[in-house]
Design an enzyme around this catalytic site. Structure first.
Site, PDB file in Angstrom:
ATOM      1  N   GLY A 255       6.312 -28.015 -14.230  1.00 53.62           N
ATOM      2  CA  GLY A 255       7.463 -27.137 -14.412  1.00 53.62           C
ATOM      3  C   GLY A 255       7.940 -27.225 -15.845  1.00 53.62           C
ATOM      4  O   GLY A 255       7.170 -27.494 -16.754  1.00 53.62           O
ATOM      5  N   CYS A 258       7.800 -25.308 -21.075  1.00 53.04           N
ATOM      6  CA  CYS A 258       6.616 -25.097 -21.909  1.00 53.04           C
ATOM      7  C   CYS A 258       5.353 -24.715 -21.135  1.00 53.04           C
ATOM      8  O   CYS A 258       4.771 -23.665 -21.386  1.00 53.04           O
ATOM      9  CB  CYS A 258       6.340 -26.354 -22.741  1.00 53.04           C
ATOM     10  SG  CYS A 258       7.551 -26.615 -24.052  1.00 53.04           S
ATOM     11  N   LYS A 318      11.931 -32.817 -14.830  1.00 47.52           N
ATOM     12  CA  LYS A 318      11.409 -34.158 -15.059  1.00 47.52           C
ATOM     13  C   LYS A 318      12.596 -35.080 -15.300  1.00 47.52           C
ATOM     14  O   LYS A 318      13.736 -34.617 -15.471  1.00 47.52           O
ATOM     15  CB  LYS A 318      10.459 -34.187 -16.261  1.00 47.52           C
ATOM     16  CG  LYS A 318      11.142 -33.840 -17.575  1.00 47.52           C
ATOM     17  CD  LYS A 318      10.173 -33.823 -18.751  1.00 47.52           C
ATOM     18  CE  LYS A 318       9.755 -35.214 -19.152  1.00 47.52           C
ATOM     19  NZ  LYS A 318       8.995 -35.232 -20.424  1.00 47.52           N
TER      20      LYS A 318
END
Length: 432
Positions: A255, A258, A318
């Site tokens: 995810g 980028c 993250k």
């Protein structure tokens, strides 16, 4: 003291400005967002990123925050770090870059020593257009910063890539980086090339990393089917120096800002050039399918989710960031709401961003214990240390609880009480 400008104060731009300022370089920091400028003038970060707040405080007297482009009129080196999001057709939207370039052209008098350094991700040919538009020297300097470790990624980068059709412009940016490296006592290889080659570097790197993730997730699905623990298989592979272990862990998929953006953008670009990147196309398809497969695991155990209490632990894409862009939690929340589940959410940093999307449709908690209380389902969606190390055996022993570890990260998976059914993409080690 040397003076530069940084245009665009998102994750890349502000990190760039802070690292340069800490190396005793004056930085004029420009952003169109008045609210962001106001925060920074008050020594407050507009987002969470490790150590940025400390560098902001330490170097405040070398940083000039403004939305006024006239403040850059005497600057010779300008880093452009504005966003290039995907539009609805999966093309990169470079309108913010072109707006910034127009403002630079208006306020910076043409001088052959003026160098515009593009750090934004752009497709091949973009910098040539900018050069034609301005007559200034243009260098592309792709960034390789990971959210959560952006400062260290900048200071101790594996390489610095500089691309331009103007050798003197490359030399100016190269000299600036050497000055910064000297301050930090770091030695970083500087790789130079023409501008189109530099524009391709980020897409090749991110497409490859995304491909590794999709590859290991596909292998994980096969291993799950035949009763093989993918974590043990990876242990038997990762010591091969040709492979390694980074971006080689099974999970719910990639995810963030980028990998999804860059893979879609370069695929669309390849289609427009009639040279389709079939591996990249498959990488995207596998990643999208992985989200659905993970949700279907829950549906297999709970055919009816109406009024079932669900705790989602982690909403950022993250750990160690507050960025929720393309987070698996967004997809999971959307699907759970469709099935009328009752959702509790916990995250150390991402709650405020999540509230902007889901408002009062879910319940928010700043404590894991309170979030999971009386929940039938617990979903691990982000690898925060506080989540990985939580003692899930504190859950009421009279209650059957299903833990779905979609990041394969829980540290005590071998020690669960009998009332906990644990499922992991990386292998169901507790046998339940």
């Amino acid at each position: 003291m040397k003076k530069i400008a940084v245009i665009g104060l998102g994750y890349v731009g502000l990190t760039t400005a802070l690292v340069f300022a800490n190396a005793n370089i004056e930085v004029v920091c420009v952003d169109k967002s008045e609210s962001k400028i106001k925060l920074l003038k008050n020594k407050k970060m507009p987002f969470y990123e490790k150590d940025c707040d400390k560098l902001l405080e330490k170097n405040y007297n070398k940083l000039y925050f403004t939305s006024d482009y006239s403040m850059i009129s005497d600057v010779k080196i300008l880093f452009v770090c504005v966003g290039t999001p995907l539009n609805s057709d999966n093309y990169l939207d470079v309108s913010e870059i072109m707006n910034a370039i127009k403002a630079v052209k208006k306020h910076v008098k043409y001088d052959k020593l003026v160098t515009i350094c593009i750090r934004s991700t752009v497709l091949p040919g973009t910098c040539d257009l900018i050069s034609e538009e301005t007559n200034f020297s243009v260098v592309h300097n792709p960034e390789f910063l990971s959210q959560g470790t952006a400062i260290d990624d900048f200071i101790y980068a594996k390489r610095i890539v500089l691309g331009s059709n103007d050798e003197k412009a490359i030399k100016r940016i190269q000299d600036l980086y050497k000055e910064v490296m000297k301050y930090y006592n770091s030695e970083i290889p500087i790789v130079t090339m023409n501008v189109k080659e530099a524009e391709m570097v980020k897409f090749v790197a991110n497409s490859y990393l995304a491909m590794r993730i999709s590859f290991i997730n596909e292998m994980s699905n096969l291993c799950k089917t035949i009763g093989v623990n993918i974590s043990n298989v990876i242990d038997g592979v990762k010591y091969d120096e040709r492979i390694g272990e980074k971006y080689f862990k099974s999970g719910i998929g990639y995810g963030g800002s980028c990998l999804p953006k860059d893979t879609h953008a370069i695929l669309k670009f390849s289609e427009s050039k009639n040279s389709i990147l079939k591996l990249v196309k498959s990488t995207i398809e596998i990643n999208n399918l992985q989200l659905k497969k993970c949700f279907n695991v829950i549906k297999h155990d709970f055919s009816k989710l109406k009024n079932v209490k669900v705790a989602i632990l982690g909403v950022t894409f993250k750990a160690n960031t507050d960025d929720i862009r393309n987070s698996c939690s967004i997809y999971l929340t959307k699907e759970l709401l469709k099935h009328k589940a009752k959702i509790n959410v916990y995250d150390p940093e991402g709650i405020n961003s999540y509230k902007k999307i889901y408002g009062n449709k879910v319940s928010y908690y700043n404590d894991i214990t309170a979030c999971i209380s009386k929940c039938n389902i617990i979903i691990i969606a982000t690898e925060w240390d506080i989540i990985k190390n939580y003692d899930f055996n504190s859950i009421d022993i009279n209650q059957q609880v299903f833990i779905y570890d979609f990041k394969s990260c829980i540290n005590n998976k071998n020690e669960f009480n009998f009332n906990i059914k644990y499922w992991s993409l990386g292998g169901n080690k507790n046998g339940k």
